[in-house]
Design a protein around this motif. Structure first.
Motif, PDB file in Angstrom:
ATOM      1  N   LEU A  37       2.228   6.226  -7.155  1.00 28.74           N
ATOM      2  CA  LEU A  37       1.166   7.050  -7.736  1.00 28.74           C
ATOM      3  C   LEU A  37       1.435   8.542  -7.507  1.00 28.74           C
ATOM      4  O   LEU A  37       1.174   9.370  -8.383  1.00 28.74           O
ATOM      5  N   TYR A  38       1.970   8.865  -6.326  1.00 27.93           N
ATOM      6  CA  TYR A  38       2.307  10.256  -6.019  1.00 27.93           C
ATOM      7  C   TYR A  38       3.402  10.752  -6.960  1.00 27.93           C
ATOM      8  O   TYR A  38       3.322  11.866  -7.490  1.00 27.93           O
ATOM      9  N   PHE A  39       4.423   9.899  -7.189  1.00 26.74           N
ATOM     10  CA  PHE A  39       5.506  10.264  -8.107  1.00 26.74           C
ATOM     11  C   PHE A  39       4.972  10.486  -9.519  1.00 26.74           C
ATOM     12  O   PHE A  39       5.334  11.453 -10.190  1.00 26.74           O
ATOM     13  N   PHE A  54       1.935  11.327 -10.416  1.00 31.33           N
ATOM     14  CA  PHE A  54       1.118  12.552 -10.431  1.00 31.33           C
ATOM     15  C   PHE A  54       1.992  13.797 -10.465  1.00 31.33           C
ATOM     16  O   PHE A  54       1.800  14.685 -11.306  1.00 31.33           O
ATOM     17  N   VAL A  55       2.965  13.861  -9.546  1.00 31.36           N
ATOM     18  CA  VAL A  55       3.832  15.046  -9.454  1.00 31.36           C
ATOM     19  C   VAL A  55       4.666  15.222 -10.715  1.00 31.36           C
ATOM     20  O   VAL A  55       4.788  16.332 -11.243  1.00 31.36           O
ATOM     21  N   SER A  56       5.247  14.137 -11.234  1.00 26.39           N
ATOM     22  CA  SER A  56       6.109  14.234 -12.414  1.00 26.39           C
ATOM     23  C   SER A  56       5.322  14.681 -13.644  1.00 26.39           C
ATOM     24  O   SER A  56       5.806  15.492 -14.435  1.00 26.39           O
ATOM     25  N   ASN A 104       0.823  -1.208   0.000  1.00 29.46           N
ATOM     26  CA  ASN A 104       0.000   0.000   0.000  1.00 29.46           C
ATOM     27  C   ASN A 104       0.858   1.260   0.000  1.00 29.46           C
ATOM     28  O   ASN A 104       0.595   2.205  -0.747  1.00 29.46           O
ATOM     29  N   SER A 121       2.672   1.576  -3.374  1.00 26.45           N
ATOM     30  CA  SER A 121       1.706   1.989  -4.400  1.00 26.45           C
ATOM     31  C   SER A 121       1.399   3.481  -4.303  1.00 26.45           C
ATOM     32  O   SER A 121       1.332   4.177  -5.312  1.00 26.45           O
ATOM     33  N   LYS A 122       1.232   3.962  -3.069  1.00 23.66           N
ATOM     34  CA  LYS A 122       0.941   5.384  -2.869  1.00 23.66           C
ATOM     35  C   LYS A 122       2.105   6.265  -3.306  1.00 23.66           C
ATOM     36  O   LYS A 122       1.909   7.296  -3.931  1.00 23.66           O
ATOM     37  N   VAL A 123       3.336   5.833  -2.959  1.00 26.39           N
ATOM     38  CA  VAL A 123       4.532   6.586  -3.356  1.00 26.39           C
ATOM     39  C   VAL A 123       4.656   6.618  -4.874  1.00 26.39           C
ATOM     40  O   VAL A 123       4.939   7.665  -5.471  1.00 26.39           O
ATOM     41  N   TRP A 163       4.468  18.330 -13.248  1.00 22.30           N
ATOM     42  CA  TRP A 163       5.721  19.084 -13.415  1.00 22.30           C
ATOM     43  C   TRP A 163       6.040  19.266 -14.896  1.00 22.30           C
ATOM     44  O   TRP A 163       6.342  20.374 -15.350  1.00 22.30           O
TER      45      TRP A 163
END
Length: 240
Positions: free
Chosen positions: A28-30, A32-34, A21, A24-26, A37
């Motif tokens: 998905l966060y990467f 989204f941010v990338s 979990n 997966s969150k890390v 950006w």
């Protein structure tokens, strides 16, 4: 009636689920941010790169003052000679590929496998991704991120935008970044007014801009300039 004991696999399941979990969150966060950006830099000019910051740290460690000479020039205001020189020197298939020149990569792998001097097969798109979003280096991890960001800018940017950013942020001397700063430093003029020979000589120094300079061009750099000029004459129109 006896109670059923939980199996060992079930007892470990909560921990593994928690790890999955978090990962997966890390991830998905990467993503989204990338993506945000990259999309943002389609419209916003990058104010600073990690390479610029690292170079200034190196300068400070050597007892020198901070130096970041750069001035953004829009694509339409940039010399066509500079655009053609960059493509001729670094990536003649720039308008045809989708970020990667597979033949160049194969040649680089073959050369490196033979134990020769390590070579890259980087396109302008790859170099732009590296310069804008990443740190300098040759590790496989960084190359993986480079490939990822290369795909993103090929998807979300136009070729025109990629070349515009490339020619405004790449290192072109000690503390000198972008075509405008290079033109001012080496020729005392705007990059809009660069001649073919001047643009080709600047591009000839791209592979090692802190060692090579148009101000004191070696015979090797003059030969590179000649090859770039020849490629510029052969290169078709840059239709963006």
């Amino acid at each position: 009636m006896s109670k059923r004991r939980p199996s060992k696999s079930n007892s470990k399941n909560p921990l593994s689920k928690k790890i999955i979990n978090i990962v997966s969150k890390v991830f998905l966060y990467f993503l989204f941010v990338s993506i945000i950006w990259v999309i943002a830099y389609r419209f916003i000019n990058p104010p600073l790169t990690l390479l610029m910051a690292l170079r200034n740290i190196e300068r400070k460690a050597d007892g020198k003052s901070f130096k970041t000479e750069k001035k953004w020039v829009d694509f339409k205001d940039m010399s066509n000679n500079m655009k053609r020189a960059a493509v001729s020197a670094e990536d003649q298939l720039f308008l045809q590929h989708i970020g990667f020149d597979m033949k160049a990569i194969e040649k680089a792998f073959a050369s490196n496998a033979k134990g020769k001097k390590v070579k890259g097969g980087s396109t302008i798109s790859q170099q732009t991704a590296k310069n804008v979003f990443l740190w300098p280096g040759r590790s496989w991890i960084r190359k993986g991120f480079e490939a990822y960001f290369t795909l993103l800018i090929e998807i979300f940017w136009s070729k025109e935008r990629i070349l515009e950013v490339y020619l405004n942020v790449i290192e072109m001397g000690d503390g000198i970044y972008g075509a405008e700063a290079a033109a001012q430093e080496y020729y005392g003029k705007s990059c809009v007014k660069l001649t073919k020979k001047q643009a080709a000589l600047i591009a000839a120094c791209f592979p090692n801009p802190r060692r090579w300079t148009p101000k004191n061009a070696t015979p090797y750099i003059r030969h590179r300039q000649y090859l770039i000029l020849r490629n510029m004459n052969r290169l078709g129109p840059l239709d963006f």
